[in-house]
Design an enzyme around this catalytic site. Structure first.
Site, PDB file in Angstrom:
ATOM      1  N   HIS A 283       4.620  -0.787   6.380  1.00  0.00           N
ATOM      2  CA  HIS A 283       6.043  -1.824   6.232  1.00  0.00           C
ATOM      3  C   HIS A 283       6.675  -0.712   7.232  1.00  0.00           C
ATOM      4  O   HIS A 283       8.371  -0.424   6.706  1.00  0.00           O
ATOM      5  CB  HIS A 283       6.564  -1.789   5.035  1.00  0.00           C
ATOM      6  CG  HIS A 283       6.006  -3.195   4.231  1.00  0.00           C
ATOM      7  ND1 HIS A 283       6.174  -4.602   5.095  1.00  0.00           N
ATOM      8  CD2 HIS A 283       4.267  -3.433   3.310  1.00  0.00           C
ATOM      9  CE1 HIS A 283       5.028  -5.555   3.691  1.00  0.00           C
ATOM     10  NE2 HIS A 283       4.586  -4.943   3.255  1.00  0.00           N
ATOM     11  N   ASP A 346       2.501  -1.962  -0.326  1.00  0.00           N
ATOM     12  CA  ASP A 346       2.175  -3.344  -0.703  1.00  0.00           C
ATOM     13  C   ASP A 346       1.920  -3.432   0.712  1.00  0.00           C
ATOM     14  O   ASP A 346       1.785  -2.502   2.168  1.00  0.00           O
ATOM     15  CB  ASP A 346       3.328  -3.978  -1.110  1.00  0.00           C
ATOM     16  CG  ASP A 346       4.661  -3.987  -0.129  1.00  0.00           C
ATOM     17  OD1 ASP A 346       4.684  -2.821   0.190  1.00  0.00           O
ATOM     18  OD2 ASP A 346       4.847  -5.283   0.376  1.00  0.00           O
ATOM     19  N   GLU A 347       0.629  -4.077   1.176  1.00  0.00           N
ATOM     20  CA  GLU A 347       0.016  -4.412   2.241  1.00  0.00           C
ATOM     21  C   GLU A 347      -0.355  -3.342   3.190  1.00  0.00           C
ATOM     22  O   GLU A 347       0.161  -4.049   5.005  1.00  0.00           O
ATOM     23  CB  GLU A 347       0.923  -5.756   2.489  1.00  0.00           C
ATOM     24  CG  GLU A 347       1.583  -6.833   2.120  1.00  0.00           C
ATOM     25  CD  GLU A 347       2.277  -8.136   1.935  1.00  0.00           C
ATOM     26  OE1 GLU A 347       2.198  -9.124   2.218  1.00  0.00           O
ATOM     27  OE2 GLU A 347       3.047  -7.344   2.933  1.00  0.00           O
ATOM     28  N   SER A 348      -0.756  -2.550   3.110  1.00  0.00           N
ATOM     29  CA  SER A 348      -1.131  -1.698   4.140  1.00  0.00           C
ATOM     30  C   SER A 348      -1.900  -1.362   4.945  1.00  0.00           C
ATOM     31  O   SER A 348      -3.307  -0.959   4.730  1.00  0.00           O
ATOM     32  CB  SER A 348      -0.929  -0.257   3.273  1.00  0.00           C
ATOM     33  OG  SER A 348      -0.034  -0.357   3.043  1.00  0.00           O
ATOM     34  N   HIS A 349      -2.820  -2.960   6.099  1.00  0.00           N
ATOM     35  CA  HIS A 349      -3.556  -3.725   5.728  1.00  0.00           C
ATOM     36  C   HIS A 349      -4.068  -2.515   6.762  1.00  0.00           C
ATOM     37  O   HIS A 349      -5.828  -2.050   7.196  1.00  0.00           O
ATOM     38  CB  HIS A 349      -3.778  -5.369   6.592  1.00  0.00           C
ATOM     39  CG  HIS A 349      -3.449  -5.664   5.094  1.00  0.00           C
ATOM     40  ND1 HIS A 349      -3.843  -5.608   3.807  1.00  0.00           N
ATOM     41  CD2 HIS A 349      -2.373  -6.668   5.484  1.00  0.00           C
ATOM     42  CE1 HIS A 349      -3.223  -6.249   2.950  1.00  0.00           C
ATOM     43  NE2 HIS A 349      -2.076  -7.203   3.393  1.00  0.00           N
TER      44      HIS A 349
END
Ligand code: TNX
Length: 531
Positions: A283, A346-349
């Site tokens: 993000h 979060d969501e550190s893909h």
């Protein structure tokens, strides 16, 4: 003098005269007394949200008039609460209620605010409100309790009190006694000012909403792929470039440090703590676009105005990344009197797992070094955290349990219950639905302490209802998704499980519809509520 014939008799007397002659006439214009407001005398029936721990009615009323004074004993903070009460009700009453600092016992017939540190059963934030026909006495161990008691008083007054123009009154309050204190210490909401930027006036109004419902925390999501929203003096391009747009390509914006301090003060005056969030290592496109050196390949990507997630990451094995984070955390912590700094996570893909865990470990140390306690979204429970960290559960029961197992406490924000950016149903004009449709009853009817196996009341700091802003860009939009759900989250956070009840709650919420109107809140008129 001209002699007037009967044709000069005003028409109204003629009609009335004709009716006197014609028996059974019903069309006469009759005197209509102004509608009398229903006089509420049963305090237990008051539409209070969140509902108090205990309410006992005594069946009478107290009248607040222009002559009523607010007596206050105690330090400046207590006097400021008394002034806040006066400021709250004076515009609608059309007269400024006088605040009278006093050390003597206040005389009968008025409102008094008193600190009573001996009443330890009320805890940090509790208050007691005693209303008799002779006066109102509000006491609390701490000024914050007086402030929450004022919000209760506000909700006991006719909804017209919320108007900013002079209203008719009468200003009547039912008598009885309320003793009240919160179930959870942490009661919050999050506002995403990164996807779409919301400015000073919008954030202040949002803070006002929280205060009315005794929520004590505002988490501001200050950075994301689409925008960086807080001035960092040592890295100025974050806002100069990274703050210059938003979802959909609008002009974006950011808070200067002075403006952010003003928000902190505005929130503090309402006993609300601001929590800044800088989301990382994912993000982060707006930061990566502003400084090429934060990218592993040294090249700055373009600014991003879409709504995908999971494609960006800070370069976790470059030292400059940690120098950058250190500066950001240092500058923001210096503006933050509250105890927490939210690191996202979060969501550190786009970050490899073997890089993600050491990254969170290192950032945790940076935050602690700058005197703050780190909060992270539930994925951060994978790092080497302990009781110094707080985990915000949004998606994964497993990460929540992992966090608790490592000694962290939890903030409960399960997306399928607490996300205010979820649509109410498939026809909602705004919002997403990846987690659920959340109608008002669904948002209200859950218990944070029994939702997840292995996670009990003792592990939970409190609850937070996040409002992500991919689909919203105006204050009206904020209001539509926030109301009428926010009061329900406030009640979950404050009221003990034993007093929470959907059937009773929906009636109280219905009564708040008129309050929303008086406050000019553009709420969603849910069909679950008999407005
Ligand atoms: C998931 S919740 C996200 C956000 C989105 C949100 C939209 C979380 C920690 N991450 O980036 O804005 O869903 O509902």
């Amino acid at each position: 003098m001209t002699k007037k014939g009967p044709h000069f008799i005003p028409w109204i007397f003629r009609v009335a005269g004709a009716c006197l002659i014609m028996a059974g006439c019903t069309s006469a214009p009759q005197y209509q007394p102004p509608p009398q407001p229903e006089i509420p005398t049963d305090l237990t029936q008051a539409a209070l949200i969140p509902y108090p721990v205990s309410v006992a009615a005594s069946g009478g009323v107290f009248h607040i008039t222009g002559e009523t004074r607010i007596y206050v004993t105690g330090p400046d903070a207590a006097q400021q609460v008394a002034q806040a009460l006066s400021d709250l009700i004076s515009p609608a009453m059309g007269t400024s209620l006088q605040v009278m600092p006093t050390d003597a016992p206040p005389p009968p017939g008025h409102i008094s605010l008193t600190l009573n540190p001996a009443d330890i059963a009320l805890g940090e934030e509790g208050y007691q409100l005693s209303i008799t026909p002779e006066g109102i006495s509000l006491s609390a161990p701490q000024p914050v309790g007086l402030f929450w008691g004022v919000q209760t008083l506000r909700q006991l007054m006719p909804v017209a009190v919320e108007a900013r123009t002079v209203q008719a009154g009468p200003w009547i309050i039912p008598t009885g006694t309320i003793r009240d204190y919160p179930d959870y210490a942490y009661r919050g909401s999050m506002l995403d000012v990164a996807r779409h930027f919301f400015g000073m006036d919008e954030v202040k109004r949002y803070i006002d909403f929280l205060a009315l419902y005794k929520l004590n925390t505002l988490h501001l999501h200050l950075s994301d792929d689409q925008g960086w929203r807080i001035e960092i003096k040592s890295w100025p391009n974050l806002t100069a470039h990274g703050g210059s747009t938003e979802v959909g390509g609008g002009e974006g914006g950011f808070f200067t440090q002075e403006q952010y301090k003003e928000l902190v003060r505005y929130a503090q005056a309402r006993y609300i703590t601001l929590i800044p969030e800088i989301d990382m290592p994912g993000h982060t496109n707006s930061a990566l676009a502003s400084y090429p050196e934060l990218n592993c390949d040294g090249k700055a990507p373009k600014l991003y105005t879409g709504t995908n997630v999971g494609f960006s990451t800070l370069c976790t094995d470059k030292e400059v990344t940690y120098a950058f984070i250190d500066s950001v955390v240092r500058e923001i912590s210096a503006l933050t009197p509250g105890p927490y700094f939210h690191i996202g996570g979060d969501e550190s893909h786009a970050t490899k797992k073997e890089d993600y865990i050491p990254f969170v470990n290192r950032v945790t140390e940076i935050v602690l070094k700058h005197g703050k306690q780190p909060i992270g979204w539930d994925e951060t429970a994978q790092a080497n955290i302990n009781n110094r960290s707080v985990i915000q559960l949004w998606a994964s029961a497993e990460y929540g349990q992992m966090g608790v197992g490592k000694g962290a406490s939890l903030i409960m924000s399960p997306a399928n219950k607490a996300y205010m950016d979820m649509q109410y149903d498939s026809t909602s004009r705004l919002g997403l639905h990846w987690a659920a449709y959340i109608e008002v009853d669904s948002g209200y009817s859950w218990n944070p302490a029994t939702r997840i196996p292995g996670i009990g009341r003792e592990h939970i700091l409190g609850i937070e209802a996040p409002l992500w802003s991919e689909t919203i860009s105006t204050l009206d939009d904020i209001e539509y998704l926030t109301f009428p759900r926010l009061p329900g989250y406030a009640e979950i956070g404050w009221s003990p499980d034993t007093v929470r009840n959907w059937e009773k709650y929906r009636k109280r919420l219905a009564a708040h519809g008129a309050r929303f109107k008086a406050m000019e809140i553009d709420y969603y008129p849910s069909p679950k509520i008999d407005w």
